[in-house]
Design a protein around this motif. Structure first.
Motif, mmCIF file in Angstrom:
data_model
loop_
_atom_site.group_PDB
_atom_site.id
_atom_site.type_symbol
_atom_site.label_atom_id
_atom_site.label_comp_id
_atom_site.label_asym_id
_atom_site.label_seq_id
_atom_site.Cartn_x
_atom_site.Cartn_y
_atom_site.Cartn_z
ATOM 1 N N MET A 215 0.819 -1.210 0.000
ATOM 2 C CA MET A 215 0.000 0.000 0.000
ATOM 3 C C MET A 215 0.855 1.263 0.000
ATOM 4 S SD MET A 215 -3.082 -0.332 -0.495
ATOM 5 C CE MET A 215 -4.212 -1.690 -0.718
ATOM 6 N N LEU A 216 2.002 1.212 0.656
ATOM 7 C CA LEU A 216 2.906 2.363 0.630
ATOM 8 C C LEU A 216 3.439 2.604 -0.785
ATOM 9 C CD1 LEU A 216 4.852 1.848 3.966
ATOM 10 C CD2 LEU A 216 3.259 3.706 3.425
ATOM 11 N N ALA A 238 -6.371 -5.612 2.409
ATOM 12 C CA ALA A 238 -5.838 -4.493 1.624
ATOM 13 C C ALA A 238 -6.631 -3.217 1.887
ATOM 14 C CB ALA A 238 -5.862 -4.840 0.143
ATOM 15 N N ILE A 239 -7.957 -3.309 1.896
ATOM 16 C CA ILE A 239 -8.795 -2.126 2.143
ATOM 17 C C ILE A 239 -8.592 -1.605 3.556
ATOM 18 C CG2 ILE A 239 -11.179 -1.320 2.350
ATOM 19 C CD1 ILE A 239 -11.892 -3.225 0.055
ATOM 20 N N THR A 240 -8.490 -2.512 4.524
ATOM 21 C CA THR A 240 -8.251 -2.106 5.913
ATOM 22 C C THR A 240 -6.925 -1.371 6.045
ATOM 23 O OG1 THR A 240 -9.538 -3.992 6.725
ATOM 24 C CG2 THR A 240 -8.034 -2.931 8.286
ATOM 25 N N THR A 241 -5.883 -1.904 5.391
ATOM 26 C CA THR A 241 -4.568 -1.250 5.442
ATOM 27 C C THR A 241 -4.611 0.115 4.772
ATOM 28 O OG1 THR A 241 -3.483 -3.418 5.380
ATOM 29 C CG2 THR A 241 -2.130 -1.504 4.815
ATOM 30 N N GLU A 244 -5.946 2.563 7.156
ATOM 31 C CA GLU A 244 -4.978 2.928 8.203
ATOM 32 C C GLU A 244 -3.972 3.958 7.713
ATOM 33 O OE1 GLU A 244 -3.343 -0.865 9.126
ATOM 34 O OE2 GLU A 244 -5.071 -1.515 10.342
ATOM 35 N N PHE A 245 -3.633 3.909 6.428
ATOM 36 C CA PHE A 245 -2.675 4.854 5.860
ATOM 37 C C PHE A 245 -3.340 6.115 5.304
ATOM 38 C CE2 PHE A 245 0.442 1.178 4.793
ATOM 39 C CZ PHE A 245 0.883 1.171 6.123
ATOM 40 N N ALA A 250 -6.854 10.822 1.356
ATOM 41 C CA ALA A 250 -5.946 11.728 0.642
ATOM 42 C C ALA A 250 -6.336 11.898 -0.824
ATOM 43 C CB ALA A 250 -4.512 11.217 0.740
ATOM 44 N N GLY A 251 -7.364 11.156 -1.263
ATOM 45 C CA GLY A 251 -7.875 11.388 -2.610
ATOM 46 C C GLY A 251 -7.701 10.268 -3.604
#
Length: 407
Positions: A215-216, A238-241, A244-245, A250-251
């Motif tokens: 995800m990063l 993946a959606i949960t992570t 969290e980020f 952020a768009g």
């Protein structure tokens, strides 16, 4: 009457016997033998899993418990998302139990291994869980039918809509096995055909509990859209992570390519609201679908997913075909299924093409906000109905050797 169902995860389960008249001369062994092969304990347990057997049982009950004077026997097994395990089970079912039809078939790797065996032995496969469009494209056979959805249809609905809304730059995060690869390829095709660009990609292990680094990378790519080419627990994680980020805050847009109602419940409407994705069926489509879904919930304690509805629909169509022609011979049954339109709780005017693809309307849906939902089962609104002829890969583009496309 039938024996109590017992699931033996990792091994063959006990069979379910339905009373019927003996002596059907065109039915092998005077029985119709069905194998239900699925992930009973892994990432696809919730959207498909053990209660998929209930959908099959409901279809058997709705034809009266027997067809063509023959008893119906159902076996089940956990394939553990392993092609080797799945192949071993199907081989044992064929050699030792003389199974006529195998259904479920969830992980694409398991499915592709299983359908090769079914073709070798002239048995029938009804694919309901697997998503890879290759099942009825380059890996088509005269011995299996793909019922619920595929990667071509799922990507065509979701990726096309999001790209055309002005989000051209995509990052592709895919499960690293045949299903994820197929979905990645189909999403890339749709995005580029609609003027978009793939700005980055990564593949994650299947299954995976840690999506932080992936995800990063997706966040750093600056992509408008992050496509999640995975399913089940992988999509939820993946959606949960991403939440969290703060990725969506952020768009950036998250596009789930294969999502189930069970996934949305796990994620919660607060986190999932606004997600758009494509579905083959859901229980609020119409009164008939809702009535069947309520029967399913009374039986299992859960509302059905689109795969549960597909298991019911395909099993019902299979049994009705046998009843109509009085034989369980695979090719005769497949022909009868192809000649008969599908009109039931799953589809209206559905039909089976020569490549084995069952064609029907699909639906682009959006997840409701918590304020919009009337109850815990009120999860989606239909954004657009995708007509059957638009939903699936046209035969003119097929690589299936069964198709005469003028090439």
């Amino acid at each position: 009457m039938y024996t109590p169902r017992q699931f033996a995860l990792g091994a063959l389960a006990a069979s379910i016997m339905f009373a019927g008249q003996a002596g059907a001369t065109e039915i092998t062994d005077n029985e119709i033998r069905i194998g239900y092969l699925a992930d009973m304990s892994g990432v696809y347990r919730d959207p498909i899993g053990p209660i998929g057997m209930d959908a099959i049982e409901m279809a058997i009950e709705d034809v009266g418990g027997s067809v063509a004077g023959a008893e119906i026997v159902v076996f089940s097994a956990d394939d553990r998302n392993s092609a080797d395990v799945g192949s071993s089970i199907v081989r044992e079912w064929i050699d030792e139990r003389n199974v006529d039809m195998v259904t479920g078939l969830v992980a694409s790797s398991v499915t592709l291994a299983a359908v090769r065996l079914l073709e070798e032995e002239n048995r029938l496969g009804l694919v309901n869980g697997a998503v890879s469009s290759g099942v009825t494209n380059e890996s088509c056979s005269p011995n299996h039918i793909h019922w619920v959805y595929d990667t071509w249809a799922m990507s065509n609905g979701t990726a096309k809509a999001i790209t055309q809304e002005g989000n051209p730059n995509w990052y592709l995060l895919s499960a690293d096995y045949s299903f994820g690869h197929a979905l990645e390829s189909d999403v890339e095709r749709v995005v580029t055909e609609n003027g978009g660009t793939i700005v980055g990609r990564a593949r994650h292990p299947f299954p995976s509990n840690d999506f932080s680094s992936f995800m990063l990378q997706a966040q750093a790519s600056g992509a408008d859209v992050i496509a999640l080419n995975n399913a089940g627990g992988d999509t939820i994680n993946a959606i949960t992570t991403a939440g969290e980020f703060g990725i969506t805050q952020a768009g950036q847009i998250l596009a789930g390519m294969v999502l189930f109602s069970t996934d949305i419940r796990s994620i919660g409407l607060e986190a999932a609201q606004g997600l758009q994705f494509t579905k083959a069926w859901y229980y609020d489509l119409n009164d008939e679908a809702r009535e069947w879904a309520e029967r399913f919930r009374e039986r299992t304690g859960s509302m059905p997913t689109m795969v549960h509805a597909g298991l019911y629909s395909s099993t019902l169509h299979y049994l009705q075909a046998i009843d109509a022609i009085g034989t369980d011979e695979a090719q005769a049954v497949r022909r009868q299924m192809m000649e008969t339109p599908i009109n039931d709780i799953f589809a209206t005017g559905g039909y089976i093409r020569e490549d084995g693809r069952m064609v029907h309307d699909m639906y682009l849906v959006e997840v409701k906000s918590p304020d919009e939902a009337a109850d815990e089962d009120d999860l989606f609104r239909i954004v657009r109905t995708i007509p059957a002829e638009e939903a699936f890969r046209p035969l003119s583009e097929s690589q299936c050797h069964l198709v005469n496309n003028g090439a």
